[in-house]
Design a protein around this motif. Structure first.
Motif, PDB file in Angstrom:
ATOM      1  N   ARG A 229      -1.249 -49.059 -19.233  1.00 49.23           N
ATOM      2  CA  ARG A 229       0.235 -49.181 -20.660  1.00 49.23           C
ATOM      3  C   ARG A 229       0.089 -49.306 -21.546  1.00 49.23           C
ATOM      4  O   ARG A 229       0.436 -49.120 -22.865  1.00 49.23           O
ATOM      5  N   HIS A 234      -2.903 -44.799 -21.964  1.00 50.10           N
ATOM      6  CA  HIS A 234      -0.938 -44.594 -22.642  1.00 50.10           C
ATOM      7  C   HIS A 234      -0.962 -43.950 -23.909  1.00 50.10           C
ATOM      8  O   HIS A 234      -0.158 -43.243 -23.697  1.00 50.10           O
ATOM      9  N   ASP A 265       6.399 -46.954 -17.699  1.00 46.66           N
ATOM     10  CA  ASP A 265       6.649 -46.903 -18.377  1.00 46.66           C
ATOM     11  C   ASP A 265       8.250 -45.953 -18.773  1.00 46.66           C
ATOM     12  O   ASP A 265       8.100 -44.963 -18.801  1.00 46.66           O
ATOM     13  N   SER A 268       8.382 -46.330 -24.200  1.00 45.66           N
ATOM     14  CA  SER A 268       7.866 -45.359 -25.598  1.00 45.66           C
ATOM     15  C   SER A 268       8.508 -43.679 -25.292  1.00 45.66           C
ATOM     16  O   SER A 268       7.686 -43.121 -26.023  1.00 45.66           O
TER      17      SER A 268
END
Length: 405
Positions: A229, A234, A265, A268
């Motif tokens: 993450r 990521h 997530d 984002s």
């Protein structure tokens, strides 16, 4: 050599010719190979995913440099450890210089990183630091400016197979089938250390040749594509999401969105979708930003797993929408002129408090009047070009008609 030592360490390459992958660094014309051949070793930062040869290359460089190699891991090392290594240069063993290999340098704080500068500048220590994170985010500028930065890339499965074949002859008396090696290499996700470890596990099942069936006994069906993450994978996934939408591929867009959401997530991808709406769709479909904002707000209120539904709608809508980066490119072009020192003095009629000579457009037909807005040294400069889409072409035709009257 102790058999309790991991296979990846027991079989670690001792020359650039044995390194798997990284041809741009250690191949015939690779930059690291050429530096070693010329005897000019500078401080360096190696960054890239795990198991791509960073530690191996540092060991090979040290062996070819004639310097004493010392290793530290930033997760456990302290300033006193660095000072102790620097003090070795005062003794006979450090006369040829010390090459310090500092693994996981991103875990050193600013003060710890700055403590290295003194030793690099006076030549007591030549540093090779490695990190799995982007060094431009985690390493301070003062240290970056004193080091060459080299990227290590994930190793393609087909490049791992010859190395695995050689290792199989050492680890297993009867070797391994090509299909088994290809399967192991494919499951390693670009990580050579992982591939060698998996091969060692397959060899440990018993005597006899390693077959694909034996390999599958100990390997999950999916190992590659791990999600970190806070790390580079990521950011790569976010980049893939944007590039897929920019390329108008809704299938790839929902795939990368799913990868991010499956990793837990939410924030984002929400932020990235809003950026995409303005950067890649932009003036071609101005409502895209409004719709995306609504989907993002719904997703945040719903939370996972339901948040995936409005986000999927946003991703598909953006991927199938007409595209334009005309506004974004116009801004970049203007910023470039500003950085080059243009446009420092704005026109007098646009300045407060009197605005002398300014023409108020709403007092003229069609709410437009011809007058200068850009500074004198940029007069007539064109930054914005209408995009080849229905919305911007309609705007272009409208203003062309107005301005010709």
């Amino acid at each position: 050599m102790s058999q309790t030592k991991p296979a990846a360490d027991r079989l670690r390459p001792t020359s650039f010719d044995e390194v798997c992958g990284q041809g741009h660094l250690v191949g015939k014309n690779g930059v690291l190979r050429r530096m070693c051949e010329n005897g000019r070793i500078t401080s360096m930062i190696f960054f890239g995913p795990p198991g791509t040869g960073k530690t191996t290359c540092a060991s090979i460089i040290a062996a070819n440099s004639g310097m004493e190699l010392r290793r530290l891991n930033a997760t456990t090392a302290s300033l006193s450890d660095v000072k102790a290594i620097a003090s070795e240069t005062e003794g006979m063993f450090g006369q040829g210089g010390i090459l310090l290999y500092l693994d996981e340098i991103q875990y050193f704080n600013k003060k710890q990183q700055q403590s290295l500068l003194e030793y690099l500048e006076d030549g007591r220590i030549t540093l090779i630091a490695s990190t799995t994170e982007n060094p431009y985010y985690y390493i301070y500028d003062a240290l970056l400016s004193r080091c060459c930065v080299f990227e290590f890339k994930p190793v393609p499965a087909k490049e791992m197979v010859p190395l695995l074949s050689r290792h199989a002859e050492v680890l297993c008396p009867d070797g391994a089938d090509g299909d088994a090696l290809s399967y192991i290499a494919g499951c390693a996700g670009g990580d050579v250390r992982r591939a060698v470890t998996l091969l060692d596990c397959a060899a440990s099942l018993g005597d006899g040749r390693i077959t694909e069936e034996r390999a599958r006994e100990i390997l999950p069906s999916i190992m590659a594509g791990c999600f970190d993450r806070d790390g580079d994978v990521h950011y790569d996934l976010l980049s893939c999401l944007q590039k897929s939408i920019r390329g108008s591929d809704p299938d790839a867009a929902v795939f990368y969105l799913a990868r991010l959401l499956e990793g837990g997530d939410l924030i984002s991808p929400c932020r990235r979708l809003m950026v995409i709406a303005s950067e890649d769709i932009g003036a071609a479909y101005p409502m895209a930003a409004v719709i995306t904002r609504a989907c993002v707000e719904s997703a945040k209120e719903l939370g996972l797993p339901e948040a995936r539904i409005p986000l999927a709608n946003a991703a598909v809508m953006l991927a199938t929408a007409p595209k334009s980066n005309s506004a974004y490119c116009a801004l970049d072009a203007a910023a470039e002129d500003i950085r080059n020192g243009y446009g420092q003095s704005i026109p007098t009629h646009l300045r407060s408090p009197l605005f002398k000579g300014y023409k108020y457009p709403h007092e003229y037909p069609d709410h437009w009047v011809d007058q200068q807005y850009l500074p004198d040294d940029l007069k007539g400069k064109r930054y914005y070009t209408y995009g080849e889409n229905k919305t911007e072409k309609a705007a272009e035709a409208y203003w062309e008609k107005i301005k010709k009257k």
